[in-house]
Design a protein around this motif. Structure first.
Motif, PDB file in Angstrom:
ATOM      1  N   UNK A 111      56.366 -13.142 104.787  1.00 51.43           N
ATOM      2  CA  UNK A 111      55.314 -12.372 105.461  1.00 51.43           C
ATOM      3  C   UNK A 111      54.282 -11.876 104.463  1.00 51.43           C
ATOM      4  N   UNK A 112      53.027 -12.019 104.836  1.00 48.62           N
ATOM      5  CA  UNK A 112      51.932 -11.725 103.911  1.00 48.62           C
ATOM      6  C   UNK A 112      51.215 -10.418 104.214  1.00 48.62           C
ATOM      7  N   UNK A 113      51.336  -9.934 105.432  1.00 52.37           N
ATOM      8  CA  UNK A 113      50.603  -8.723 105.824  1.00 52.37           C
ATOM      9  C   UNK A 113      51.550  -7.785 106.558  1.00 52.37           C
ATOM     10  N   UNK A 114      51.388  -6.494 106.290  1.00 47.33           N
ATOM     11  CA  UNK A 114      52.309  -5.489 106.813  1.00 47.33           C
ATOM     12  C   UNK A 114      51.554  -4.331 107.453  1.00 47.33           C
ATOM     13  N   UNK A 115      52.132  -3.846 108.548  1.00 44.30           N
ATOM     14  CA  UNK A 115      51.585  -2.652 109.167  1.00 44.30           C
ATOM     15  C   UNK A 115      51.960  -1.406 108.394  1.00 44.30           C
ATOM     16  N   UNK A 116      51.465  -0.268 108.871  1.00 41.05           N
ATOM     17  CA  UNK A 116      51.677   0.984 108.165  1.00 41.05           C
ATOM     18  C   UNK A 116      53.028   1.620 108.488  1.00 41.05           C
ATOM     19  N   UNK A 117      53.684   1.148 109.522  1.00 44.22           N
ATOM     20  CA  UNK A 117      55.004   1.639 109.900  1.00 44.22           C
ATOM     21  C   UNK A 117      54.944   2.721 110.959  1.00 44.22           C
ATOM     22  N   UNK A 118      55.986   2.768 111.771  1.00 41.51           N
ATOM     23  CA  UNK A 118      56.121   3.803 112.793  1.00 41.51           C
ATOM     24  C   UNK A 118      57.554   4.334 112.736  1.00 41.51           C
ATOM     25  N   UNK A 119      57.675   5.659 112.811  1.00 41.31           N
ATOM     26  CA  UNK A 119      58.985   6.291 112.647  1.00 41.31           C
ATOM     27  C   UNK A 119      59.779   6.247 113.940  1.00 41.31           C
ATOM     28  N   UNK A 120      61.041   5.854 113.820  1.00 37.76           N
ATOM     29  CA  UNK A 120      61.995   5.910 114.923  1.00 37.76           C
ATOM     30  C   UNK A 120      63.154   6.799 114.475  1.00 37.76           C
ATOM     31  N   UNK A 121      63.410   7.846 115.247  1.00 32.01           N
ATOM     32  CA  UNK A 121      64.491   8.768 114.925  1.00 32.01           C
ATOM     33  C   UNK A 121      65.459   8.827 116.101  1.00 32.01           C
ATOM     34  N   UNK A 122      66.725   8.559 115.820  1.00 37.41           N
ATOM     35  CA  UNK A 122      67.764   8.596 116.839  1.00 37.41           C
ATOM     36  C   UNK A 122      68.762   9.686 116.443  1.00 37.41           C
ATOM     37  N   UNK A 123      68.801  10.721 117.247  1.00 35.48           N
ATOM     38  CA  UNK A 123      69.717  11.823 116.951  1.00 35.48           C
ATOM     39  C   UNK A 123      69.977  12.626 118.213  1.00 35.48           C
ATOM     40  N   UNK A 124      71.062  13.382 118.183  1.00 38.11           N
ATOM     41  CA  UNK A 124      71.383  14.232 119.325  1.00 38.11           C
ATOM     42  C   UNK A 124      70.994  15.673 119.034  1.00 38.11           C
TER      43      UNK A 124
END
Length: 124
Positions: A111-124
């Protein structure tokens, strides 16, 4: 060069669902494979799922197989990741990536290009 707009991240309880989307521009979208990777705190970035240019080939990490589904809409220049049955260990920053070729791979080098990222949080 590809530009990305990632969305859909957030907080969810274990067992819940989220859908990530990645809108791209700057390259002819249907010419290349796409993927999602993730990076948890203190860990290296790892492969999650990938899809070929026409959606005909999809691969998943063993840890998400059966729970996550990658898809793409070439008319909308969008790739999505439907995440069901989320677990605490799915917590990470998720990155959308555009491939170097029409086919998809599991290595970051594909992969040559990347997004900035998005946070996923899984917790109770």
């Amino acid at each position: 060069q590809v530009q990305f707009v990632e969305s859909g991240g957030g907080w969810v309880q274990p067992g819940g669902s989220l859908r990530l989307s990645c809108l791209t521009s700057g390259r002819f979208f249907s010419n290349y494979g796409m993927a999602w990777f993730r990076q948890a705190p203190g860990k290296e970035r790892e492969f999650v799922a990938c899809i070929s240019w026409n959606g005909g080939t999809r691969n998943y990490a063993d840890s998400v197989k059966g729970r996550f589904t990658i898809s793409r809409d070439n008319a909308k220049n969008t790739v999505s990741l439907q995440m069901n049955g989320l677990k605490v260990e799915d917590t990470a920053v998720y990155y959308c990536a555009a491939g170097r070729t029409a086919w998809s791979g599991t290595s970051q080098a594909d992969y040559s290009d990347w997004g900035q990222g998005t946070q996923v949080t899984v917790s109770s």
